[in-house]
Design a protein around this motif. Structure first.
Motif, PDB file in Angstrom:
ATOM      1  N   HIS A 155      50.335  48.714  41.837  1.00  0.00           N
ATOM      2  CA  HIS A 155      48.952  48.347  42.184  1.00  0.00           C
ATOM      3  C   HIS A 155      48.987  46.938  42.753  1.00  0.00           C
ATOM      4  CE1 HIS A 155      44.681  47.412  41.524  1.00  0.00           C
ATOM      5  NE2 HIS A 155      44.489  48.707  41.443  1.00  0.00           N
ATOM      6  N   LEU A 156      48.003  46.594  43.545  1.00  0.00           N
ATOM      7  CA  LEU A 156      47.953  45.256  44.116  1.00  0.00           C
ATOM      8  C   LEU A 156      47.870  44.191  43.019  1.00  0.00           C
ATOM      9  CD1 LEU A 156      47.802  43.360  46.534  1.00  0.00           C
ATOM     10  CD2 LEU A 156      45.321  43.665  46.504  1.00  0.00           C
ATOM     11  N   LEU A 157      47.066  44.454  41.994  1.00  0.00           N
ATOM     12  CA  LEU A 157      46.964  43.486  40.889  1.00  0.00           C
ATOM     13  C   LEU A 157      48.275  43.393  40.119  1.00  0.00           C
ATOM     14  CD1 LEU A 157      43.364  44.289  39.632  1.00  0.00           C
ATOM     15  CD2 LEU A 157      44.106  42.374  41.064  1.00  0.00           C
ATOM     16  N   SER A 158      48.975  44.506  39.987  1.00  0.00           N
ATOM     17  CA  SER A 158      50.293  44.482  39.350  1.00  0.00           C
ATOM     18  C   SER A 158      51.283  43.688  40.181  1.00  0.00           C
ATOM     19  CB  SER A 158      50.822  45.895  39.135  1.00  0.00           C
ATOM     20  OG  SER A 158      50.012  46.612  38.253  1.00  0.00           O
ATOM     21  N   CYS A 159      51.133  43.747  41.495  1.00  0.00           N
ATOM     22  CA  CYS A 159      51.999  42.965  42.381  1.00  0.00           C
ATOM     23  C   CYS A 159      51.780  41.471  42.140  1.00  0.00           C
ATOM     24  CB  CYS A 159      51.731  43.327  43.832  1.00  0.00           C
ATOM     25  SG  CYS A 159      52.795  42.478  44.993  1.00  0.00           S
ATOM     26  N   LEU A 160      50.523  41.076  42.035  1.00  0.00           N
ATOM     27  CA  LEU A 160      50.224  39.674  41.728  1.00  0.00           C
ATOM     28  C   LEU A 160      50.762  39.291  40.352  1.00  0.00           C
ATOM     29  CD1 LEU A 160      46.572  39.494  43.088  1.00  0.00           C
ATOM     30  CD2 LEU A 160      48.653  38.611  44.169  1.00  0.00           C
ATOM     31  N   LEU A 161      50.665  40.203  39.406  1.00  0.00           N
ATOM     32  CA  LEU A 161      51.209  39.957  38.074  1.00  0.00           C
ATOM     33  C   LEU A 161      52.726  39.815  38.124  1.00  0.00           C
ATOM     34  CD1 LEU A 161      50.600  39.694  35.052  1.00  0.00           C
ATOM     35  CD2 LEU A 161      50.719  42.177  34.897  1.00  0.00           C
ATOM     36  N   ALA A 162      53.394  40.655  38.907  1.00  0.00           N
ATOM     37  CA  ALA A 162      54.853  40.571  39.048  1.00  0.00           C
ATOM     38  C   ALA A 162      55.259  39.239  39.662  1.00  0.00           C
ATOM     39  CB  ALA A 162      55.370  41.736  39.889  1.00  0.00           C
ATOM     40  N   ILE A 163      54.512  38.779  40.648  1.00  0.00           N
ATOM     41  CA  ILE A 163      54.792  37.472  41.256  1.00  0.00           C
ATOM     42  C   ILE A 163      54.628  36.371  40.224  1.00  0.00           C
ATOM     43  CG2 ILE A 163      53.951  35.801  42.951  1.00  0.00           C
ATOM     44  CD1 ILE A 163      53.244  38.272  44.737  1.00  0.00           C
ATOM     45  N   SER A 164      53.588  36.459  39.420  1.00  0.00           N
ATOM     46  CA  SER A 164      53.344  35.458  38.381  1.00  0.00           C
ATOM     47  C   SER A 164      54.429  35.476  37.307  1.00  0.00           C
ATOM     48  CB  SER A 164      51.984  35.688  37.721  1.00  0.00           C
ATOM     49  OG  SER A 164      50.951  35.636  38.653  1.00  0.00           O
ATOM     50  N   ILE A 165      54.847  36.653  36.904  1.00  0.00           N
ATOM     51  CA  ILE A 165      55.921  36.769  35.908  1.00  0.00           C
ATOM     52  C   ILE A 165      57.201  36.151  36.449  1.00  0.00           C
ATOM     53  CG2 ILE A 165      57.441  38.419  34.746  1.00  0.00           C
ATOM     54  CD1 ILE A 165      54.970  40.277  34.477  1.00  0.00           C
ATOM     55  N   HIS A 166      57.522  36.477  37.689  1.00  0.00           N
ATOM     56  CA  HIS A 166      58.755  35.947  38.268  1.00  0.00           C
ATOM     57  C   HIS A 166      58.671  34.425  38.468  1.00  0.00           C
ATOM     58  CE1 HIS A 166      62.627  36.149  40.111  1.00  0.00           C
ATOM     59  NE2 HIS A 166      62.188  35.636  41.260  1.00  0.00           N
ATOM     60  N   ALA A 167      57.535  33.931  38.834  1.00  0.00           N
ATOM     61  CA  ALA A 167      57.365  32.476  38.975  1.00  0.00           C
ATOM     62  C   ALA A 167      57.564  31.784  37.628  1.00  0.00           C
ATOM     63  CB  ALA A 167      55.979  32.152  39.539  1.00  0.00           C
ATOM     64  N   GLY A 168      57.115  32.418  36.566  1.00  0.00           N
ATOM     65  CA  GLY A 168      57.319  31.848  35.224  1.00  0.00           C
ATOM     66  C   GLY A 168      58.731  31.970  34.743  1.00  0.00           C
ATOM     67  N   TYR A 169      59.469  32.947  35.253  1.00  0.00           N
ATOM     68  CA  TYR A 169      60.840  33.177  34.836  1.00  0.00           C
ATOM     69  C   TYR A 169      61.755  32.167  35.495  1.00  0.00           C
ATOM     70  CZ  TYR A 169      65.127  35.811  33.815  1.00  0.00           C
ATOM     71  OH  TYR A 169      66.358  36.207  33.376  1.00  0.00           O
TER      72      TYR A 169
END
Length: 169
Positions: A155-169
């Motif tokens: 989902h588009l919102l999941s894509c934004l969440l994945a970007i946020s998770i990776h930025a935090g990682y």
């Protein structure tokens, strides 16, 4: 003992909700798109105007090769919701009462469990991605990036969440 009892209650609640839930037009549209697709390549051309990444439709397409009614979509979503509830209740690092209130809240009982859309699988992949980040094992990076890729393609919102998770990682 609290968490297994809550999981049983969660299972009963979402099972009852899914049993009595009439599929909405957007849920049936996803099913009709995959049922009308003769091949995976045909599926990609069919869903190009959907506005959602393909993971949910691919899962439904695979399911549609074995099942012939949209009611089976509810069964798939029930399994996804159980996995999501189990990950939160048994694998998350939060205090037990926070896990209980999260799983028994509106979004995890209705939006991510009863409505057979791509929201639940996106949340499942996101929680699994974060859980993998906290563990140490041999192929951690491969599993992490695979889950991140799946999260981003639900989902588009999941894509934004994945970007946020990776930025935090």
């Amino acid at each position: 003992l609290l968490l297994p009892i809550v999981f049983v209650h969660y299972t009963i609640i979402i099972g009852t909700g899914l049993y009595y839930h009439e599929l909405w037009g957007d849920e049936l549209q996803s099913w009709n798109l995959v049922k009308g697709s003769s091949s995976i390549f045909n599926l990609f051309s069919t869903i190009k105007y959907e506005g959602h990444p393909p993971v949910w439709h691919i899962l439904l397409w695979i399911l549609s090769k074995f099942a012939h009614t949209p009611e089976y979509m509810k069964v798939l979503h029930f399994i996804i919701a159980l996995l999501l509830g189990g990950v939160i209740l048994f694998l998350s690092p939060f205090p037990p009462m926070f896990r209980v209130t999260m799983v028994m809240g509106y979004y995890f009982v209705f939006e991510y469990a009863v409505i057979s859309r791509n929201y639940g699988i996106g949340a499942l992949f996101a929680f699994l991605t974060v859980w993998v980040m906290t563990k140490e094992f041999r192929h951690k990076n491969i599993v992490y990036y695979l889950l991140l890729f799946l999260t981003a393609n639900v989902h588009l919102l999941s894509c934004l969440l994945a970007i946020s998770i990776h930025a935090g990682y």
